[in-house]
Motif scaffolding. Sequence first.
Motif, PDB file in Angstrom:
ATOM      1  N   UNK A 110      70.787  29.988 -16.392  1.00  0.00           N
ATOM      2  CA  UNK A 110      70.283  29.029 -17.368  1.00  0.00           C
ATOM      3  C   UNK A 110      68.774  29.119 -17.549  1.00  0.00           C
ATOM      4  N   UNK A 118      65.484  26.919 -21.090  1.00  0.00           N
ATOM      5  CA  UNK A 118      64.851  27.747 -20.053  1.00  0.00           C
ATOM      6  C   UNK A 118      64.359  26.938 -18.846  1.00  0.00           C
ATOM      7  N   UNK A 119      65.184  25.986 -18.418  1.00  0.00           N
ATOM      8  CA  UNK A 119      64.765  25.143 -17.296  1.00  0.00           C
ATOM      9  C   UNK A 119      65.015  25.859 -15.974  1.00  0.00           C
ATOM     10  N   UNK A 120      64.072  25.795 -15.041  1.00  0.00           N
ATOM     11  CA  UNK A 120      64.325  26.328 -13.701  1.00  0.00           C
ATOM     12  C   UNK A 120      65.341  25.450 -12.967  1.00  0.00           C
ATOM     13  N   UNK A 121      65.919  25.983 -11.909  1.00  0.00           N
ATOM     14  CA  UNK A 121      66.854  25.177 -11.112  1.00  0.00           C
ATOM     15  C   UNK A 121      66.076  24.195 -10.244  1.00  0.00           C
ATOM     16  N   UNK A 122      64.901  24.601  -9.793  1.00  0.00           N
ATOM     17  CA  UNK A 122      64.061  23.717  -8.985  1.00  0.00           C
ATOM     18  C   UNK A 122      62.623  24.152  -9.195  1.00  0.00           C
ATOM     19  N   UNK A 123      61.663  23.292  -8.852  1.00  0.00           N
ATOM     20  CA  UNK A 123      60.264  23.656  -9.045  1.00  0.00           C
ATOM     21  C   UNK A 123      59.385  23.378  -7.831  1.00  0.00           C
TER      22      UNK A 123
END
Lengths: 622, 622
Positions: free
Chosen positions: B307, B313-318
């Motif tokens: 994803x 285009x969101x990361x899974x975590x930051x």
Amino acid sequence: MTVSVTVLTDPRQPVTRREVVVAPGANILKSAHAAAIDITATCGGRGRCTSCRIKFIAGTPPPPTLGDEVQLGTDLVREGYRLACQCHPSEDATVQLAPPLQEEAFQILAASPGAARATGVVIDAGIAKQVVKVEIPHDEHRQTSDLEQLLAAIGREPDDVGPSVLTSLPAALRDDAGQVTVTTFGRRVLAVERGDTSLMKFGLAIDIGTTSVVTTLLELESGEQLAAVSSLNPQAVFGGDLMSRIAFAQFNPGNLRKLTTRILGLLNQHVAEVCREAGVLPKWIYKAVVVGNTCMHHLLLGIDPSYVGLAPYAPVMRQPLVLPARGLSLKIAPEARVCLLPLVAGFVGADAVAVGLATRIYAGAQVRIAVDIGTNGEVLLGSRERLWACSAPAGPAFEGAQIRHGMRGASGAIDRVTIDDDVHVHTIGETDALGICGSGLIDLIAGLLDARVIDPTGLIQVEARDDLPPRLGPRVIMRGEERQFIVLRPGEAGAMREIVLTQDDVRQVQLAKGAIASGVQMLVHVSGVPPADVAELMLAGGFGNYVSIPSAIRIGLIPALPGDRVRYVGNAASLGAQLCLLSEAERARAAEIAGRIEHVSLAAHPDFEQIFVDCMNFPPPR
Amino acid sequence: MTVSVTVLTDPRQPVTRREVVVAPGANILKSAHAAAIDITATCGGRGRCTSCRIKFIAGTPPPPTLGDEVQLGTDLVREGYRLACQCHPSEDATVQLAPPLQEEAFQILAASPGAARATGVVIDAGIAKQVVKVEIPHDEHRQTSDLEQLLAAIGREPDDVGPSVLTSLPAALRDDAGQVTVTTFGRRVLAVERGDTSLMKFGLAIDIGTTSVVTTLLELESGEQLAAVSSLNPQAVFGGDLMSRIAFAQFNPGNLRKLTTRILGLLNQHVAEVCREAGVLPKWIYKAVVVGNTCMHHLLLGIDPSYVGLAPYAPVMRQPLVLPARGLSLKIAPEARVCLLPLVAGFVGADAVAVGLATRIYAGAQVRIAVDIGTNGEVLLGSRERLWACSAPAGPAFEGAQIRHGMRGASGAIDRVTIDDDVHVHTIGETDALGICGSGLIDLIAGLLDARVIDPTGLIQVEARDDLPPRLGPRVIMRGEERQFIVLRPGEAGAMREIVLTQDDVRQVQLAKGAIASGVQMLVHVSGVPPADVAELMLAGGFGNYVSIPSAIRIGLIPALPGDRVRYVGNAASLGAQLCLLSEAERARAAEIAGRIEHVSLAAHPDFEQIFVDCMNFPPPR
């Protein structure tokens, strides 16, 4: 000279014929182990039992050693049997391993179902499931991430989520329009699953004994037991008792890794089996509680137990542990919490703590005793005032090891014996008798004591056999230097061969029962409790529950309390693990109990030697 | 029809001849990958580059596809070359893979030694070593354990010690009469080593780029750089740019695992190499800081990046992570802390944060710009007031991919070009010219713009070639439908074959430089900073440091600032990682910077399309 030995193994194994190279000076047992062929060596390869016996099919067997003669006897030696651990072949040969027992018929006492209900424990396993709707990121201008969206929905911090949960997060969030089930333990997020899986919440209670491993699957809301499986501890091929197993691992990281790998492999087999039986997916198991003695605990974690086997027998650690399953490679939910109960001392481990918890011995107004009979047994004595514990290393004799015709409690084992004017036996599965197991051995010796075939010092009374009843007398014989009692002649009770009790077998039973009885005596002695004030003696452990209480009292395995003050309490160690699985309050209590237990070190106590010698003898006839 | 293809691989590999079964409908690239043969496919197997070219040695090559004709040209096709990704053989054949580049000569810019000194950072890596004397348990009556004795000596709690430390504890305590060195990070005990190892304290800074991976070993007290090693990212065989790599892993857990395994394997190779070079044992490495873009970060952790490649285009975590090395199977001290810097967005990752940190862009009074040129570049713009960032996906053109005669900056690559009345080239290693790398390409196009061989729209001026100097004119030709500029004829500068710049190559450079230039433009636009107020433009990244600044300005890769306002800042991402390795305060600052960065999403911005189209053109002649 290096020779090549062809080993014919159990036909149930994938490869039944294996070549083993035996280097000069090496024995067949070690060479086979090096080639990853399992030959059981209950005594650790010291020539003290018969479990590693092999039969030469081709090639000349080497001359018998003293160990061969003593353990196997002249007949078997003549038939080509040798102990693999003593055998240095001088030419190429083909050997057949001893046939395995029918383990599927192995008697194991599962903890009684409804454990929590019976003891009035409020179920609160600490595992919570919450179905939430997570808003999936949809706006490029908003700086967020899948995890931040999840945390906003459940009100947690990023540090509450382990990396292995992250791997599945993106798909879980998007598979069901953001509806997910979040599983937590305390603040820790253990899993995020798509859709609503709130009804799926399972746990494992695992009891790792020196000889047997029992795994129980429970549903964590109702406490219902869904499946249980029990196996021999596969480490036993490297040594039947704790000391031989520690010796195997001692200062040898490769062997240590072998032992750790073996037990983890078995646990993963157990997981697969209980899951299949109950129709549960392993990923729905979020908590496991493990109990075992200190050595089993250390081996499971890959911790070097070398110094546990050396005075002063200190464990490497004692506190309770909570580890993620992935760290142990246990194939349940990767973030599932694996809880190891605390230890007390090098030979009083988490199993003793679990027995203390399950028997409620710590809470009673009256003094009680709990005896967990096993290869490495423990004794607890106390009440709500004080609590003592010691180890009682009976060794594997009650498991049939180091007994000439001993065997485990498997199909064909003589498990009950009565003696009147002759010998009467019962076998497990009521099939043809193959050998004698622990409970049969205790019955047999109790009967022989009453019949005065054995005197209180343990000597088989060959000289007095003519005073015995006519069918009993001829069974008492002297063969060479060895005193024997013929339990069954070939054909009796379907026996294919003669089954005897040797003088040395009696000595082994004396050592085993002496270890347990002297443990009880020592705690009575140290605590200063008058024996008459002991309100109850509880017999725990798989084996403990098959023993005849009158026979156990007759041979002096347990003190001569009135019959109504002795009772069976099942597999209390496993039951304690189940309590901690179902209740976090019980798990906290286990830590309290571990802190309260006063360890009595037998070997270091000045009075122990005399007590042990006294306990080796049998009580005089009534 | 299923056919069998024999693949002749690089002779440096252990097996140089491999059989591959190509199923009906499958191409040779996929079939070879399935058989675990690495064929580089920079464009991800889409027929858009030449990296997977093979030469038919035996068997008839299938008719060339359009991709073969366009990418390889008629000559190579006639010689039996084909693109493996387009090739569906109809009969058994033998093919030779394209020879690999001499990677040992690959130009990598290591971060400048003495990083911390140069920036005035106080070294405090957070790793402490303490030599203590631990009283070993010696009394059986005292209930204790190895761990409790250790904790008493250092004043810590049991929970501060991970299980992997326990495995080595008993031997460590007893090997040197209880003298051990205890390594900690915060409250966490990372290692217990026998004797005094207090001088051994090392760390790793790891920069995982889409194309290159750089690992640096530092001593944690002095900050001295002991060794550095750089390699191609081995994931590149599955796709040269981020989007092809995400596509490879998308919804395919097996491929995801492959990417994760590749990068971990390389990091462990790097560990072995830097340790060998510096004479350091891997177990003495207690901290590692990893930077990389969001996709590299997710792949390293095995997190599904599917994803990240789909809007928004969101990361899974930051958030920043601190993990034990054993969790990543990184072969340094098992409990070593692996610190991953925080991410900002799907295409602005920890590498951008590290660039922000190392350039001190967040602290200046004046507005500055940092451009990290790479396959997946980033641009930062700001000052102590505000800070913006965007991604600038140049793609791998500057790495020589998708360029007819492009190559990496390896030995034999044309890296400098000047054009007056003819073409003059310089090659890396000053050896015979093999192809052209990114810096050469930029010089070449800058020169051709000045010589009016290329017009501002990028068109090669074949029609006007007669107006050019006599040695330059004949190099401008039309072959079939294709406009070309002959950089070298066979024999010139030792070239074995003709090296040309095609019209399509110019388009690829326009796309790449357009991506970076429009990123800079967008940030200037969004921030509202007048271009004249930009105090400095910093060029970062391995490639950025080889580019000629005048050429970069001439082609419009960077804005036309006065020369003294543009400077090289080295591999700023790796430098930022080193700062966080040497200073916990800097690591905390990285988290602050990540929180401050305002992400500008290019694709979602209404003005972006026009800006990008404008930036595709070259600046008009001076």
